[in-house]
Design a protein around this motif. Structure first.
Motif, PDB file in Angstrom:
ATOM      1  N   ARG A 171       0.829  -1.213   0.000  1.00  0.00           N
ATOM      2  CA  ARG A 171       0.000   0.000   0.000  1.00  0.00           C
ATOM      3  C   ARG A 171       0.862   1.260   0.000  1.00  0.00           C
ATOM      4  N   SER A 172       1.914   1.249   0.790  1.00  0.00           N
ATOM      5  CA  SER A 172       2.763   2.433   0.901  1.00  0.00           C
ATOM      6  C   SER A 172       3.518   2.703  -0.405  1.00  0.00           C
ATOM      7  N   HIS A 222       2.659   1.711  -3.418  1.00  0.00           N
ATOM      8  CA  HIS A 222       1.679   2.108  -4.436  1.00  0.00           C
ATOM      9  C   HIS A 222       1.289   3.574  -4.254  1.00  0.00           C
ATOM     10  N   ARG A 223       1.012   3.961  -3.023  1.00  0.00           N
ATOM     11  CA  ARG A 223       0.578   5.336  -2.758  1.00  0.00           C
ATOM     12  C   ARG A 223       1.667   6.324  -3.155  1.00  0.00           C
ATOM     13  N   GLN A 224       2.908   6.013  -2.816  1.00  0.00           N
ATOM     14  CA  GLN A 224       4.013   6.909  -3.155  1.00  0.00           C
ATOM     15  C   GLN A 224       4.144   7.064  -4.669  1.00  0.00           C
ATOM     16  N   HIS A 238       1.779   6.461  -6.990  1.00  0.00           N
ATOM     17  CA  HIS A 238       0.587   7.047  -7.597  1.00  0.00           C
ATOM     18  C   HIS A 238       0.522   8.551  -7.360  1.00  0.00           C
ATOM     19  N   GLU A 239       1.048   9.009  -6.240  1.00  0.00           N
ATOM     20  CA  GLU A 239       1.093  10.447  -5.996  1.00  0.00           C
ATOM     21  C   GLU A 239       1.969  11.155  -7.019  1.00  0.00           C
ATOM     22  N   LYS A 297      -9.041   0.084  -7.020  1.00  0.00           N
ATOM     23  CA  LYS A 297      -8.606   1.427  -6.676  1.00  0.00           C
ATOM     24  C   LYS A 297      -7.285   1.403  -5.913  1.00  0.00           C
ATOM     25  N   ASP A 298      -6.629   0.240  -5.905  1.00  0.00           N
ATOM     26  CA  ASP A 298      -5.357   0.111  -5.190  1.00  0.00           C
ATOM     27  C   ASP A 298      -4.239  -0.387  -6.098  1.00  0.00           C
ATOM     28  N   ASP A 346       2.458  -0.231 -11.638  1.00  0.00           N
ATOM     29  CA  ASP A 346       2.605  -1.020 -10.413  1.00  0.00           C
ATOM     30  C   ASP A 346       3.037  -2.450 -10.758  1.00  0.00           C
TER      31      ASP A 346
END
Length: 662
Positions: free
Chosen positions: A500-501, A503-505, A507-508, A519-520, A525
């Motif tokens: 999750r971390s 991916h979030r980094q 995607h930002e 949505k994840d 990725d």
């Protein structure tokens, strides 16, 4: 939600439908009743009420008036096959225990005993121990009139103790542990019986088997005894031969091995040559070896020469991706063990005399799987390939580990590591971990061959992993050459948080389009595929990346092959910045990063397997105390209490007794 039962509070499982709608709800939810959904089932129940089951059993033509002729005929056929499940449902409801047993277990009971299911339940409610915990089953039995001092209850307590240990993967339990377990379940021992008398009665009734100073569940004991017997017989036999498969001389085999060696990119070691020769001449053989020691090259030699001899080959592994790797390395068809067994049961696969069954990554094969394979092997040979220092089976028992210790079974152990260069230091440190020795490791300083270790807290794990990954890439590493392997899924250093971390980094920064239905997961990725889809050559464990996503299509690569996936595939992809060590077994990357924190499953086999997935660099991060304890403590596999060692010994003793007869 809970319910009161005999003055106690019990968890409430998924309930069966109440009697007025039981059968209608059953046929609506069971996939074998094709075409009958909730709406049609409701209409049928409204029309026929409590007589619905009889109407379907009698093939009443009025059913077709509601569901149509084709669906009606399919429903009649399905009922004939599954009537015993409906019998179980009726009996459980009339007994007032349907909610305690639950719908799934009711169907399992019907499938297990068929037409005898209801009688089995009526004769002894404790047969439910195969499906439910002791506490619930004991209360059900008491509700049905079984007294506290009933001998069925005493024997069931013995079986419950054995089942609890089987759930922890032990196939044998010390008698003293069984005694203590009986007292805990019964509350106290009956005045007229000792624990040993209760155990002896359970043995007499076939619920358990004595093996030295241990007790075994009957099923596990039978499996281990049959495996041991087969192994002993096979270890004293050569591979099948007849006019079509004549035995070859050592000289002829040496010529074929030499010819294979000339086609290979590397020269064979003497142990590899011996492995190839034993692989085609023995009825059973173990090819064991360290990670990267050349087992695959040896296996490829066995397959080539066996094919030249005209022997059929059945190559398999536990996972689809592992099977695909065998296929890639040998050029031959391979499949999962489950796929092989299913095909053999359906008579689609025939194992002929002289064929060779090859099981790769055999350290992860549990007792039931090996037992089932031996029941279809016929006069074929068996070749087990693996490393006993790697991960043990998830299921109960130990097979490969025990067979490796059997002095009668032909085996070759490859102990020279060829995958990693000696300069990397990986083979030396892997050997230390394998043997339970810790070593001092330097700190991470960028892209460099070898193994490093950085201490960090659990909260710092993700930041540290992101720094290490960025540093490696900035130093020139390819991002697809780097893989994070985590021993656990949950927690700060677990797979879920890492994925999750990361991916979030990403995607930002990129704002990439999302995978259809997710949505994840987004463009760029890394992903892992989680089921076997043979039609599309997608294996459980296949790794790749999302290249683009547009509307309802995602263009991805998995194991180097391009695929277009849709939202129908969304349940079968997960992020793969980090994957489990189990998923990694059999794969390799130039660089591997491993977060290490104390957990129930962390042991030296996990760490050994993880670090030997790397060909050049390993970066360990986390808790130094957890690392030291996991390496120096005995591996979890060695703590499993199994009976296979003793069954193998008994097979040897029985043979010698026969030989000594006048």
């Amino acid at each position: 939600m809970s319910m009161s039962f005999k003055g106690r509070t019990l968890p409430k499982p998924t309930p069966l439908p109440r009697p007025s709608r039981a059968f209608a709800s059953y046929i609506a939810s069971d996939k074998e009743f094709r075409g009958i959904g909730p709406a049609l089932a409701t209409r049928l129940e409204a029309r026929f009420g409590e007589h619905l089951r009889d109407v379907i059993a009698d093939h009443d033509p009025r059913v077709a008036e509601i569901v149509g002729e084709d669906v009606a005929q399919a429903t009649f056929i399905a009922y004939e096959v599954k009537a015993h499940e409906a019998d179980v449902i009726d009996w459980l409801q009339h007994a007032g225990i349907d909610e305690e047993v639950g719908v799934r277990n009711a169907i399992k009971i019907g499938r297990c005993w068929g037409g005898e299911a209801v009688q089995a339940l009526a004769d002894n409610p404790y047969v439910l121990l195969s499906f439910l915990p002791w506490k619930i089953v004991d209360q059900i039995a008491r509700h049905l009139g079984v007294h506290a001092d009933d001998s069925r209850r005493y024997s069931a307590a013995v079986e419950a103790v054995l089942y609890s240990h089987l759930d922890a993967n032990h196939t044998a339990v010390n008698l003293e542990d069984v005694k203590r377990g009986i007292v805990q379940l019964l509350g106290s021992l009956p005045v007229r019986h000792t624990a040993i008398e209760i155990i002896d009665k359970a043995v007499l009734e076939g619920g358990a088997v004595r093996l030295g100073d241990t007790l075994q569940p009957y099923g596990a004991a039978v499996m281990e005894a049959e495996v041991a017997s087969w192994l002993f017989d096979a270890s004293h036999q050569s591979a099948y031969e007849d006019l079509a498969l004549p035995a070859e001389t050592n000289e002829a085999l040496d010529i074929k091995i030499n010819r294979y060696e000339k086609r290979s990119p590397y020269p064979l070691t003497e142990m590899q040559r011996q492995a190839i020769k034993l692989g085609v001449t023995s009825r059973v053989m173990v090819l064991a070896g360290y990670a990267g020691s050349g087992k695959t090259a040896s296996l490829r030699g066995v397959c080539e020469i066996a094919s030249e001899q005209g022997r059929g080959l059945h190559l398999m592994a536990l996972s689809g991706r592992a099977a695909q790797r065998i296929s890639d390395s040998t050029g031959l068809h391979a499949r999962t063990i489950a796929g092989f067994l299913k095909s053999a049961k359906e008579k689609k696969t025939k194992v002929g005399p002289g064929d060779i069954i090859v099981i790769d990554e055999a350290s992860m094969v549990d007792l039931p799987l090996l037992w089932r394979i031996l029941r279809v092997i016929g006069e074929a040979s068996l070749l087990l390939v693996g490393d006993p220092a790697q991960l043990p089976p998830i299921g109960f028992g130990l097979t490969f580990h025990a067979i490796c210790k059997d002095t009668c079974t032909p085996k070759v152990v490859l102990d020279k590591v060829l995958r990693q260069t000696a300069e990397s230091g990986i083979p030396e440190i892997a050997e230390a971990v394998r043997n339970g020795h810790t070593v001092d490791l330097p700190s991470f300083e960028g892209l460099h061959e070898g193994i490093t270790y950085d201490a960090c807290s659990a909260k710092e794990t993700v930041d540290r992993l992101q720094y290490i990954t960025s540093r490696l890439i900035s130093d020139g590493a390819c991002r697809d050459d780097i893989q994070i392997l985590s021993p656990v899924r949950n927690g700060p250093g677990g797979i879920d948080v890492i994925n999750r971390s990361f991916h979030r980094q990403k995607h930002e920064k990129t704002a990439g389009e999302f995978f259809p239905g997710r949505k994840d997961i987004a463009e760029d990725d890394p992903i892992i595929w989680t089921q076997n889809d043979w039609a599309r050559c997608l294996m459980n464990g296949s790794l790749g990346r999302v290249h683009s996503a547009y509307e309802d299509i995602a263009h991805v690569s998995l194991d180097g092959k391009d695929h277009d996936l849709t939202d129908a595939d969304s349940d079968f992809v997960e992020l793969a910045y980090a994957i489990s060590v189990h998923k990694s077994q059999g794969s390799q990357w130039p660089c591997v990063i491993v977060p290490i924190f104390q957990s129930r499953i962390l042991d030296r086999t996990l760490i050994y397997t993880a670090i030997t997935r790397a060909t050049k660099q390993v970066i360990l991060v986390g808790d130094p105390i957890a690392l030291q304890r996991s390496i120096t403590a005995p591996p979890s596999a060695s703590l499993r209490k199994i009976g296979l060692y003793e069954h193998i010994r008994h097979a040897n003793v029985r043979c010698h007794e026969v030989e000594d007869l006048p």
